[in-house]
Design an enzyme around this catalytic site. Sequence first.
Site, PDB file in Angstrom:
ATOM      1  N   TRP A 319      98.361   4.438 -12.628  1.00 38.89           N
ATOM      2  CA  TRP A 319      97.627   3.811 -11.512  1.00 38.89           C
ATOM      3  C   TRP A 319      96.136   3.731 -11.810  1.00 38.89           C
ATOM      4  O   TRP A 319      95.391   3.015 -11.148  1.00 38.89           O
ATOM      5  CB  TRP A 319      97.874   4.580 -10.209  1.00 38.89           C
ATOM      6  N   ASP A 320      95.701   4.445 -12.836  1.00 44.01           N
ATOM      7  CA  ASP A 320      94.289   4.463 -13.242  1.00 44.01           C
ATOM      8  C   ASP A 320      93.735   3.043 -13.387  1.00 44.01           C
ATOM      9  O   ASP A 320      92.609   2.749 -13.008  1.00 44.01           O
ATOM     10  CB  ASP A 320      94.122   5.159 -14.608  1.00 44.01           C
ATOM     11  N   GLU A 461      97.978  16.283  -7.525  1.00 41.01           N
ATOM     12  CA  GLU A 461      99.333  16.528  -8.030  1.00 41.01           C
ATOM     13  C   GLU A 461      99.775  17.983  -7.901  1.00 41.01           C
ATOM     14  O   GLU A 461     100.926  18.311  -8.181  1.00 41.01           O
ATOM     15  CB  GLU A 461      99.390  16.087  -9.495  1.00 41.01           C
ATOM     16  N   LYS A 574      93.795  19.339  -6.868  1.00 45.05           N
ATOM     17  CA  LYS A 574      93.369  18.951  -8.212  1.00 45.05           C
ATOM     18  C   LYS A 574      92.270  17.890  -8.177  1.00 45.05           C
ATOM     19  O   LYS A 574      91.293  17.958  -8.903  1.00 45.05           O
ATOM     20  CB  LYS A 574      94.587  18.402  -8.949  1.00 45.05           C
ATOM     21  N   GLN A 575      92.460  16.876  -7.354  1.00 48.97           N
ATOM     22  CA  GLN A 575      91.554  15.733  -7.399  1.00 48.97           C
ATOM     23  C   GLN A 575      91.505  15.053  -6.042  1.00 48.97           C
ATOM     24  O   GLN A 575      92.316  15.355  -5.153  1.00 48.97           O
ATOM     25  CB  GLN A 575      92.007  14.745  -8.466  1.00 48.97           C
TER      26      GLN A 575
HETATM   27  O1  IFM Z   1      96.809   9.175 -13.348  1.00 48.62           O
HETATM   28  C1  IFM Z   1      96.215  10.388 -13.649  1.00 48.62           C
HETATM   29  C2  IFM Z   1      96.603  11.383 -12.601  1.00 48.62           C
HETATM   30  O2  IFM Z   1      96.154  10.972 -11.331  1.00 48.62           O
HETATM   31  C3  IFM Z   1      96.019  12.744 -12.916  1.00 48.62           C
HETATM   32  N1  IFM Z   1      96.449  13.170 -14.218  1.00 48.62           N
HETATM   33  C4  IFM Z   1      96.103  12.242 -15.281  1.00 48.62           C
HETATM   34  C5  IFM Z   1      96.662  10.863 -15.014  1.00 48.62           C
HETATM   35  C6  IFM Z   1      96.234   9.896 -16.107  1.00 48.62           C
HETATM   36  O3  IFM Z   1      94.855   9.745 -16.112  1.00 48.62           O
END
Ligand code: IFM
Length: 722
Positions: A319-320, A461, A574-575
């Site tokens: 999805w990046d 995640e 995580k993010q």
């Molecule tokens: O798509 C990301 C994910 O959101 C977090 N881990 C790494 C992936 C690839 O960059």
Amino acid sequence: MNELKVRVNEYSKDKIPFHGNHFLNGNGYFGVRGTLEEYSKEYMPCINMAGIYDQVEDKWRESVNAPNPLYTYVSVDNKKYALPEAECVSHSQELDIDCGIHKRETEWDTVCGRLKVSSKRFASMANQHAIGMEYQVTTDFNGAVEISTGIDGDVWDINGPHFVKLDVCESDHVISITGTTGEKGITVTTQEIIRIDFDADVSVEKSEKRILRKIKFHAQKGFTYTVKKIALISSSVDDHPCRDDIRTISYDELKSESIKAWEKIWDISKVEIDGDDEAEFALNYSIYHLNCIAPRKLKGKSIPARGLSGQVYKGAVFWDTEMFMIDYYMHTDPAVARTLLQYRIDTIDGARRKAKEYGLNGAYYAWESQEGGFEGCSDYNVVDVFTKRPMRTHFRDKQYHVSAAVVYAFMKYINATGDYGILAEGGLETIIECAGMYRSLLLKKADRDCFEIHDVVGPDEYHERVNNNVYTNRMAKHCFEKAVEYTGYVKEHFAECYTELDKKYDLVKLSKLFQISAEQIYVKEPDENGVIEQFDGYFKLEDTSVDAVRSRLLDDREYWGGAYGVASQTQIIKQADVVAMLSMFKEEYTTDIMRKNWLYYEPRTEHGSSLSACMYSLLSCYTGDADTAYPLFLKSAKADLLLGGKEWAGLVYIGGTHPASEGGAWIVAVKGFAGLEIIDGKPICKPQLPNHWKGMKFKLIVHGKVYCIQIKGNDVKIEEQN
Ligand code: IFM
């Protein structure tokens, strides 16, 4: 604008993987890691091919690296001088990002005296198959020197070897290696030719996996001996087959055409920042990387999460691309953005297959998408550091938000370019199929009159299998909304396409269903403190700090998420998750709500993904706080400039370049600090620059027109270019 170069003036064996990324070169067709010419596979050199994949046995399927045409080393008196084995007396490495030229210079003390090796090389931006290299040797003694240069077919692989057959050839001054992959029998050929203008005894030495020219000469003190090499790389699945006769290519022309192509790219993509050289450099360095990986001359290809820096994350598309990278391309080279979306249109059958596999309708895009939409992600995607066993993770089956990202990207692209035609060329069908997938996820409890989505993994995640993740639900709602809106648009403007899709989907009925889904899907609202709970039950989890959770690790490489991860039972994420949602839908929330959520979630965010900082930065901009946004912007822009990114998830190596972070930095600069919005097909800017910035200048393409935007303090000048 300052000189755009990255440089190191010493050699460090420990930094080999980092420098491979830091000095990367590329042209969208392949990436060339910034490694040294003498490196064999243990030092991770690679020519990483875009969109070509292979699987060996039951190992992870990954992208393929071409036979390496840079392989070169020098010997004096039969002793090889090559890093890291032979200690050098000086070393420098440099990448000129203005023209995509990589340079190195190394000196050794040999038994006969001082030896200097320098090289310059580039991945041609004008001819996507070509690489050029100049390799020079200078000595401060008279003596016998040998340059060995050729093609190394024994390439670096993570889950290889991918070539089951290597054909090593020499014919009419051209040497080549053709590798054939095991799974699909795809061939990747590297051919090369050299030119020298000094007297030497040249012979060719072939082995099973290598072909080398041995150039023996008697070096004269102080004289520089130059070998010029041209390499062409091609494959049996090229969109544009390589038709060049390598013998007729002029090295100097190849180089000057590539430099010209870079000039053209920089003309539209450079961003000037008045008052902050550091930020200006970091941002343009990020833009350089985005330019190196853009599929400019490829059909329906996308960009892997680690760009073209190797096989990490299986060379797969996440999805990046849609959430973090496409914005840059749609405003600097819309055809590239179109190609990225074409990839999703073309791979819809893979997404349909995946949806079926999970008992869903519509299109569920691969979490780690390879060619044809093949899902590269495994159910066991992290290796546990303690047991060394693969851990069950739910990236593959539960990160439903990937399909919504595709739809969100269609929306951004259409707003930026005005290219509604894409809807009639597969776009609407893609959007309908994504919405169909979300509809089949909707649940209704007997005592509630809204739709819920259960058992998901959101962008954070670390918390798996949660219910009503606010990011996922809001993105699903957006998907329903766009399906309805664009169906209406196509009905009005592309009658033929509408009629065809109507036969397949009964669009009136389907639109009604999507409309109801959009209206009734449950999207959590701010609580009495103005904070939105990330998912059901999140607030009940242990409320602790990132440092406290980090201190519980028994091993630095331990995975924080999943069933037993240190973060899983806590509020540490995580993010960006809620914050990402707020950045995407800022019009729907007050500044106060955005600020309160930022303040709640930021201290609870590990920023364990390079995708995180830019989202927090963007939301800070949207709350009018550019100075808080600034360090996070810089962190994002410097993802590949500085050592220190995460390199391990459990025992899985995840290093490489970080294009999502680079694209995110561009988004913050242009949409955050410059405050770009597209209104009625035209750009407007409401800047809020960090305090120490005096101004910004950049170009943008909006609805097919090029604009030059100049910001000085709060003054904005937007000029349409002819
Ligand atoms: O798509 C990301 C994910 O959101 C977090 N881990 C790494 C992936 C690839 O960059």
